[in-house]
Design a protein around this motif. Structure first.
Motif, mmCIF file in Angstrom:
data_model
loop_
_atom_site.group_PDB
_atom_site.id
_atom_site.type_symbol
_atom_site.label_atom_id
_atom_site.label_comp_id
_atom_site.label_asym_id
_atom_site.label_seq_id
_atom_site.Cartn_x
_atom_site.Cartn_y
_atom_site.Cartn_z
ATOM 1 N N ASN A 148 0.691 -1.638 0.167
ATOM 2 C CA ASN A 148 -0.342 0.254 0.349
ATOM 3 C C ASN A 148 0.871 1.406 -0.235
ATOM 4 O OD1 ASN A 148 -2.751 -0.844 0.414
ATOM 5 N ND2 ASN A 148 -2.435 -1.230 2.248
ATOM 6 N N GLU A 149 2.416 0.881 0.946
ATOM 7 C CA GLU A 149 3.347 1.838 0.666
ATOM 8 C C GLU A 149 3.515 2.929 -0.396
ATOM 9 O OE1 GLU A 149 4.201 5.721 2.815
ATOM 10 O OE2 GLU A 149 2.372 5.031 3.094
ATOM 11 N N LEU A 150 3.599 1.322 -1.505
ATOM 12 C CA LEU A 150 4.664 1.813 -2.600
ATOM 13 C C LEU A 150 3.870 2.170 -3.520
ATOM 14 C CD1 LEU A 150 6.632 -1.585 -2.493
ATOM 15 C CD2 LEU A 150 7.581 0.577 -2.077
ATOM 16 N N ARG A 203 -10.219 2.789 -6.041
ATOM 17 C CA ARG A 203 -9.712 4.161 -5.305
ATOM 18 C C ARG A 203 -11.760 4.576 -5.727
ATOM 19 N NH1 ARG A 203 -5.804 8.626 -4.965
ATOM 20 N NH2 ARG A 203 -4.973 7.105 -2.939
ATOM 21 N N SER A 204 -11.859 4.719 -6.811
ATOM 22 C CA SER A 204 -12.957 5.575 -7.582
ATOM 23 C C SER A 204 -14.699 4.590 -7.408
ATOM 24 C CB SER A 204 -12.618 5.174 -8.911
ATOM 25 O OG SER A 204 -14.427 6.193 -9.054
ATOM 26 N N ARG A 205 -13.999 3.025 -7.201
ATOM 27 C CA ARG A 205 -15.409 2.433 -6.930
ATOM 28 C C ARG A 205 -15.345 1.984 -5.618
ATOM 29 N NH1 ARG A 205 -17.554 -0.885 -5.292
ATOM 30 N NH2 ARG A 205 -18.623 -3.169 -6.365
ATOM 31 N N PHE A 206 -13.885 2.327 -4.077
ATOM 32 C CA PHE A 206 -14.577 1.946 -3.559
ATOM 33 C C PHE A 206 -14.531 3.399 -2.524
ATOM 34 C CE2 PHE A 206 -13.355 -2.165 -4.964
ATOM 35 C CZ PHE A 206 -14.232 -2.493 -3.691
ATOM 36 N N GLY A 207 -14.054 4.851 -2.974
ATOM 37 C CA GLY A 207 -13.942 5.147 -2.754
ATOM 38 C C GLY A 207 -12.676 7.087 -2.507
ATOM 39 N N SER A 248 -11.046 8.098 -1.014
ATOM 40 C CA SER A 248 -10.132 8.508 -0.213
ATOM 41 C C SER A 248 -8.936 6.732 -0.012
ATOM 42 C CB SER A 248 -10.233 8.848 1.101
ATOM 43 O OG SER A 248 -11.449 7.985 1.916
ATOM 44 N N TRP A 249 -9.193 5.959 -0.685
ATOM 45 C CA TRP A 249 -8.934 4.685 -0.569
ATOM 46 C C TRP A 249 -7.222 4.569 -0.424
ATOM 47 C CZ3 TRP A 249 -11.841 0.980 1.727
ATOM 48 C CH2 TRP A 249 -11.493 -0.170 1.161
ATOM 49 N N ALA A 250 -7.134 3.436 0.364
ATOM 50 C CA ALA A 250 -5.431 4.004 0.048
ATOM 51 C C ALA A 250 -5.374 1.901 0.492
ATOM 52 C CB ALA A 250 -4.424 4.354 0.844
ATOM 53 N N ALA A 251 -6.349 1.304 0.070
ATOM 54 C CA ALA A 251 -5.868 0.111 1.018
ATOM 55 C C ALA A 251 -6.080 -0.824 -0.205
ATOM 56 C CB ALA A 251 -7.241 -0.192 2.176
ATOM 57 N N TRP A 252 -5.242 -0.979 -1.347
ATOM 58 C CA TRP A 252 -5.421 -1.780 -2.796
ATOM 59 C C TRP A 252 -4.959 -3.063 -1.583
ATOM 60 C CZ3 TRP A 252 -2.940 3.250 -2.288
ATOM 61 C CH2 TRP A 252 -3.580 3.806 -2.883
ATOM 62 N N ALA A 310 -6.561 -10.006 -2.098
ATOM 63 C CA ALA A 310 -7.146 -9.013 -1.881
ATOM 64 C C ALA A 310 -7.399 -7.734 -2.773
ATOM 65 C CB ALA A 310 -7.327 -8.466 -0.170
ATOM 66 N N PHE A 311 -6.094 -7.870 -3.352
ATOM 67 C CA PHE A 311 -6.064 -6.762 -4.567
ATOM 68 C C PHE A 311 -6.995 -6.866 -6.277
ATOM 69 C CE2 PHE A 311 -3.427 -6.047 -8.367
ATOM 70 C CZ PHE A 311 -3.673 -4.871 -8.326
#
Length: 484
Positions: free
Chosen positions: A41-43, A144-148, A150-154, A169-170
């Motif tokens: 996620n950070e990368l 991000r568009s699909r789940f929000g 501010s989504w940063a939990a790919w 999960a990704f």
């Protein structure tokens, strides 16, 4: 590249420096000292802050690959495309997954693995791993568009669906955001462990009989329950009820080898009862909590120790693990799932030889019997089933016992296993699996020391006695001609 070690292995480093990146604007990004999902996620966040980045190329630090690998993936021009990777632990599954819904009899979020994939093709799949994966920037933005916004939990695992698998999960999120996933089965990626697990190694060291997609164990167990298979147990790893008993026999064992054997039994992916029988060792045998230790006051021989182990069982399924051998973590789950799937009552599988103390593995071919006739002909010639690989229903052991509680014949010191396998063979078909689910030590260990101390004449006498005893069992059971 999520780094689990600050230094790449030599093989992984050679692959990285040889990678053809000509004509590609390259940004190398890495983070360390993190959980792998946090690192990914950070990368991703760092990469998306670079405007000119069009693709994110994911490479784990234990992968080896050909120089043209990146160019080949780019040429496919797919939203998500990966090379062919394999898990480095048995059964060396190819990381090519299909999503199973409730119609398969398993919980939502279960994935099955495609073992007999087509060679040298670009195939669409439901999920793959993140070990060697090229993903277009638009995929992360679309998720991000699909789940929000501010989504940063790919890459954050969804526990109720994927456990700790961040790459599944990704893929699950990407599919629901409308992106296809592909794997190039002609791009063979090696996974570095004790050996490099690539396509050739994986195929040589395991094979399957389950058809194109191998369903999760829960699917096979559910199917067995629906058919009313006797001895069916819940293979759900969350269950605390043991599904099988692992009997470890020990007499003056090497503590290091015994601990390794016990740990491999405790590491099973489904709950198991672990029983250690100390056959009168000179010094006390120590076992960890949760292991049932049964001690003989004096040395009574391997047959007596094995019989004590069977008598101590509280489950339906028996497995034998000599104190200097090892089980793969999936041994019980995989073998029991298969036996339930085929209505089997006795099974065996392939194994590796640990050739020396440097963890070199030797390949041992496994003979899979076609029918009872071939099986009994083979067993008449010798002990072709290794004790570390067996799983037998207790009901069968009771039926073929020499007398109540006497399964392994105490009169046979060196051929007691062969004698029992033959008696079991006259009762049911041994169901073989080529998969190497155990490792047998063959260098400076207890087994070899015993071999060197054996009297060849006594071994031959035991074999003759065992061969003479079997016809009585055959005559008793000659009316049973079923293939079970």
């Amino acid at each position: 590249m999520p780094l689990r070690d600050p230094h790449l292995s030599l093989r992984a480093h050679q692959s990285y420096v040889s990678l053809d990146i000509s004509g590609v604007t390259w940004h190398y990004i890495t983070v360390d000292s993190r959980q792998v999902d946090e690192a990914r996620n950070e990368l991703t966040k760092i990469a998306l802050q670079i405007p000119e980045v069009t693709h994110l190329f994911w490479v784990d630090d234990d992968m080896v690959y050909p120089p043209h690998a990146l160019k080949r993936l780019l040429a496919h021009d797919k939203p998500i495309v990966g090379g062919l990777c394999h898990d480095r632990r048995h059964p060396y599954k190819p990381v090519i997954a299909r999503y199973f819904d409730r119609s398969w009899g398993c919980d939502e979020g279960a994935y099955g693995w495609l073992f007999d994939y087509p060679d040298n093709e670009l195939i669409e799949v439901d999920a793959t791993g993140g070990a060697f994966l090229l993903v277009k920037r638009e995929v992360f933005e679309g998720i991000r568009s699909r789940f929000g916004d501010s989504w940063a939990a790919w890459w954050t695992p969804i526990p109720e669906k994927h456990g700790h698998a961040e790459d599944l999960a990704f893929c699950w999120q990407a599919q629901r955001a409308g992106y296809s996933i592909h794997v190039d089965t002609g791009l063979d990626i090696g996974h570095v462990g004790e050996v490099v697990v690539d396509k050739e190694f994986a195929r040589r060291n395991r094979a399957f009989e389950y058809g194109r997609w191998y369903p999760p164990a829960s699917t096979l167990a559910n199917a067995a329950r629906q058919r009313g298979v006797r001895g069916t147990t819940d293979l759900d790893s969350a269950s605390e009820k043991p599904v099988a008993s692992i009997v470890i026999t020990a007499y003056n064992p090497n503590p290091e080898y015994l601990n390794a054997a016990i740990n491999s039994a405790l590491a099973q992916t489904v709950p198991c009862e672990v029983i250690v029988v100390d056959d009168g060792s000179d010094t006390r045998v120590e076992v960890p909590p949760g292991v049932n230790l049964v001690t003989h006051p004096t040395n009574q021989g391997i047959s007596a120790a094995l019989n004590t182990g069977v008598a101590s069982m509280t489950t339906e399924w028996y497995c034998w693990l000599p104190c200097d051998d090892l089980f793969e973590p999936c041994k019980v789950e995989f073998q029991l799932s298969y036996l339930l799937h085929v209505n089997g009552l006795a099974g065996y599988h392939g194994y590796n030889l640990k050739l020396d103390n440097r963890n070199q593995l030797g390949h041992v071919p496994t003979w899979i019997f076609r029918d009872r006739e071939e099986q009994n002909r083979a067993l008449a010639q010798g002990c072709v089933i290794n004790g570390s690989t067996v799983m037998v229903a207790r009901s069968v052991l009771e039926k073929v016992a020499r007398s109540p509680g006497v399964y392994f014949d105490p009169a046979l010191r060196y051929a007691q296993d062969w004698d029992l396998w033959r008696r079991v063979g006259f009762e049911t078909l041994w169901r073989g699996m080529p998969d190497k689910l155990a490792t047998r030590r063959e260098f400076d260990n207890l087994t070899e020391k015993l071999k060197r101390s054996k009297d060849p004449r006594k071994i031959e006498e035991d074999q003759i006695v065992a061969a003479m005893k079997v016809p009585a069992v055959l005559n008793k059971e000659k009316t049973d001609v079923s293939t079970r």
